[in-house]
Enzyme design. Structure first.
Site, mmCIF file in Angstrom:
data_model
loop_
_atom_site.group_PDB
_atom_site.id
_atom_site.type_symbol
_atom_site.label_atom_id
_atom_site.label_comp_id
_atom_site.label_asym_id
_atom_site.label_seq_id
_atom_site.Cartn_x
_atom_site.Cartn_y
_atom_site.Cartn_z
ATOM 1 N N ILE A 8 67.708 39.590 17.725
ATOM 2 C CA ILE A 8 68.747 39.738 16.702
ATOM 3 C C ILE A 8 68.933 38.430 15.942
ATOM 4 O O ILE A 8 69.982 38.207 15.335
ATOM 5 C CB ILE A 8 70.079 40.189 17.327
ATOM 6 C CG1 ILE A 8 70.608 39.149 18.318
ATOM 7 C CG2 ILE A 8 69.928 41.543 18.005
ATOM 8 C CD1 ILE A 8 72.067 39.349 18.684
ATOM 9 N N ASP A 9 67.903 37.586 15.928
ATOM 10 C CA ASP A 9 68.049 36.285 15.281
ATOM 11 C C ASP A 9 68.363 36.407 13.795
ATOM 12 O O ASP A 9 69.140 35.617 13.245
ATOM 13 C CB ASP A 9 66.796 35.427 15.498
ATOM 14 C CG ASP A 9 65.519 36.114 15.049
ATOM 15 O OD1 ASP A 9 65.483 37.351 15.056
ATOM 16 O OD2 ASP A 9 64.552 35.419 14.699
ATOM 17 N N LEU A 10 67.789 37.415 13.116
ATOM 18 C CA LEU A 10 68.055 37.567 11.688
ATOM 19 C C LEU A 10 69.482 38.042 11.425
ATOM 20 O O LEU A 10 70.077 37.703 10.397
ATOM 21 C CB LEU A 10 67.048 38.523 11.053
ATOM 22 C CG LEU A 10 65.616 37.987 10.943
ATOM 23 C CD1 LEU A 10 64.661 39.082 10.500
ATOM 24 C CD2 LEU A 10 65.548 36.812 9.972
ATOM 25 N N ILE A 12 54.866 47.421 13.693
ATOM 26 C CA ILE A 12 56.296 47.118 13.728
ATOM 27 C C ILE A 12 56.708 46.613 15.109
ATOM 28 O O ILE A 12 57.299 45.541 15.241
ATOM 29 C CB ILE A 12 57.129 48.355 13.342
ATOM 30 C CG1 ILE A 12 56.691 48.892 11.980
ATOM 31 C CG2 ILE A 12 58.623 48.006 13.328
ATOM 32 C CD1 ILE A 12 56.861 47.919 10.829
ATOM 33 N N CYS A 46 66.390 51.175 24.056
ATOM 34 C CA CYS A 46 64.995 51.388 24.441
ATOM 35 C C CYS A 46 64.300 50.066 24.721
ATOM 36 O O CYS A 46 64.486 49.082 24.016
ATOM 37 C CB CYS A 46 64.234 52.112 23.329
ATOM 38 S SG CYS A 46 64.634 53.848 23.169
ATOM 39 N N ASN A 49 70.251 57.383 13.134
ATOM 40 C CA ASN A 49 70.143 56.010 12.654
ATOM 41 C C ASN A 49 71.012 55.739 11.434
ATOM 42 O O ASN A 49 71.180 54.583 11.046
ATOM 43 C CB ASN A 49 68.679 55.665 12.369
ATOM 44 C CG ASN A 49 67.861 55.566 13.640
ATOM 45 O OD1 ASN A 49 68.401 55.301 14.718
ATOM 46 N ND2 ASN A 49 66.560 55.787 13.536
#
Length: 421
Positions: free
Chosen positions: A122-124, A328, A115, A23
């Site tokens: 992905i709006d932010l 989350i 996944c 990551n």
């Protein structure tokens, strides 16, 4: 396709070297698009997701050489379009959007894959990049952006389920070459975001507030090449720590990032594991019984959602009833139905799971649905009686470097074979 055949019952003993963080590596590789100069990146794990990202960079025009954990990249961009066939395999491919807008003034990136663990919009990302001055719209499944001149501004990236990690990455990368100062409020604090910020600083970016919810980026005209070593993977280390606890083993996790694993190590102690910090890394062992526990996933430094499935597997053989609340990704429980095939007793209600520990699991064929779910099934197989077959292990290859070889080296009976499923 391939599958793992696991014969459970062996305690894991020995040393496992922890790989570089997936990551961290993915956005750092994307960040090399910000400069035409060569970047040399060490400790890059050999994973399918990494190979996909390198293929995307090559398509865009980068010269890439990857050998023995070191990637050399020189990005001469000839395309600003990343088609669906390239980005569909992993979600982190969206990380190229910010760098392409900053470097080329335009980008066309297909909506990403990866996944399937619930709603991860992905709006932010889009809102943040628009505030910097990019003109963005979704056309036929593609994110189409025209940058023009990016200008610093104040942006809040706090979302419904907390701060967006990849969104913070994307906006931070684009802001590095924007005119003026950008302030990101509600920034993700994960170590991998901080690692990217350090990499960008090595390229000449001016970033302060690393590791906090407020990042301040002063734009610069250009970034240069650099040499950098990625942090080790806290989720891989946590997964092997759970394996040691579940199998009543004794593992030294070499180079484990103890400073990033506080919530996981504390919970392992609560469950009955012994944790010792040594000069080489972390030693995890267990002599007494596994105890039930409660966890609530949260943004860093809280308990990581990427360790939830592994702890769910451990709870199936712990004494008593454990409770897991997933805050989350509320739908991230696809591993539960497969754990039940091994004999696990689990009740699921919305974003909460109650796991009633049992004396033993029994091997059976199971199907991996995503990266961390596949890790949970492997862990369960390590303690199940008889033989467990984990199908679709391509999921686990996305985030664990040679996991079968590492487990075999410390005593696990695990074999990778071809599967028709």
């Amino acid at each position: 396709m391939e599958k793992f055949i696991i014969k459970g019952g062996n305690p894991l003993e020995g040393k496992i070297t922890i790989s570089g963080s997936k990551n961290s590596a993915l956005p750092i590789l994307a960040a090399t698009l910000l400069t035409p100069e060569e970047c040399v990146i060490h400790r890059v794990p050999n994973l399918s997701d990494i190979r996909y990202m390198l293929e995307i960079l090559k398509f865009l025009g980068a010269q890439v050489h990857y050998e023995k954990g070191t990637v050399r990249i020189k990005s001469k961009i000839v395309h600003s379009t990343a088609p669906y066939d390239l980005v569909r395999k992993m979600r982190a491919s969206i990380c190229i959007l910010g760098p392409l807008i900053a470097r080329c003034g335009q980008a066309r990136v297909s909506l990403p894959g990866g996944c399937v663990i619930g709603d991860r919009p992905i709006d932010l990302h889009i809102t943040g990049l628009q505030k910097l001055g990019a003109d963005i719209e979704i056309i036929k499944g593609d994110v189409v952006a025209h940058g023009g001149i990016l200008r610093g501004t104040s942006i809040n990236l706090k979302g419904k389920y907390g701060s967006t990690v990849l969104g913070t990455d994307n906006v931070m990368m684009a802001a590095c070459q924007a005119e003026g100062t950008t302030i990101i409020e509600g920034a993700a604090c994960e170590p991998e975001v901080e690692d990217l910020a350090h990499f960008l600083s090595s390229m000449g970016a001016k970033i302060s507030g690393m590791g906090t919810q407020q990042l301040i980026i002063e734009g610069v005209k250009e970034l240069h090449g650099c040499e950098y070593t990625i942090i080790t993977d806290r989720i891989e280390a946590g997964t092997f720590a759970v394996a040691a606890a579940m199998t009543k083993g004794n593992l030294l996790l070499e180079h484990a990032p103890v400073e990033h694993m506080g919530s996981v190590l504390e919970k392992l102690k609560d469950c009955g594991a012994s944790i010792e910090i040594e000069s080489q890394g972390i030693r995890v062992s267990r002599s007494g019984p596994l105890r039930a526990f409660e966890i609530v996933t949260a943004a860093y430094p809280g308990f990581p959602t990427d360790m939830q499935a592994q702890f769910c597997a451990m709870a199936t053989v712990a004494e008593g009833t454990s409770k897991i609340v997933e805050n989350i990704f509320p739908n991230r429980f696809m591993h539960i139905s497969e754990l039940k095939r091994l004999g696990a007793m689990i009740e699921l209600s919305q974003n909460q799971a109650l796991i009633h520990g049992t004396e033993r699991l029994s091997g059976a064929p199971v199907m991996a649905s995503d990266l961390r779910a596949s890790a949970a099934l492997v862990l369960a197989g390590l303690v199940a009686e008889n033989t467990t077959e984990v199908h679709r292990v391509y999921h686990i290859d996305r985030g664990y470097e040679k996991i079968d070889e590492k487990l075999s080296s410390v005593g696990a009976n695990i074999t990778r074979v071809y599967s028709k499923i």
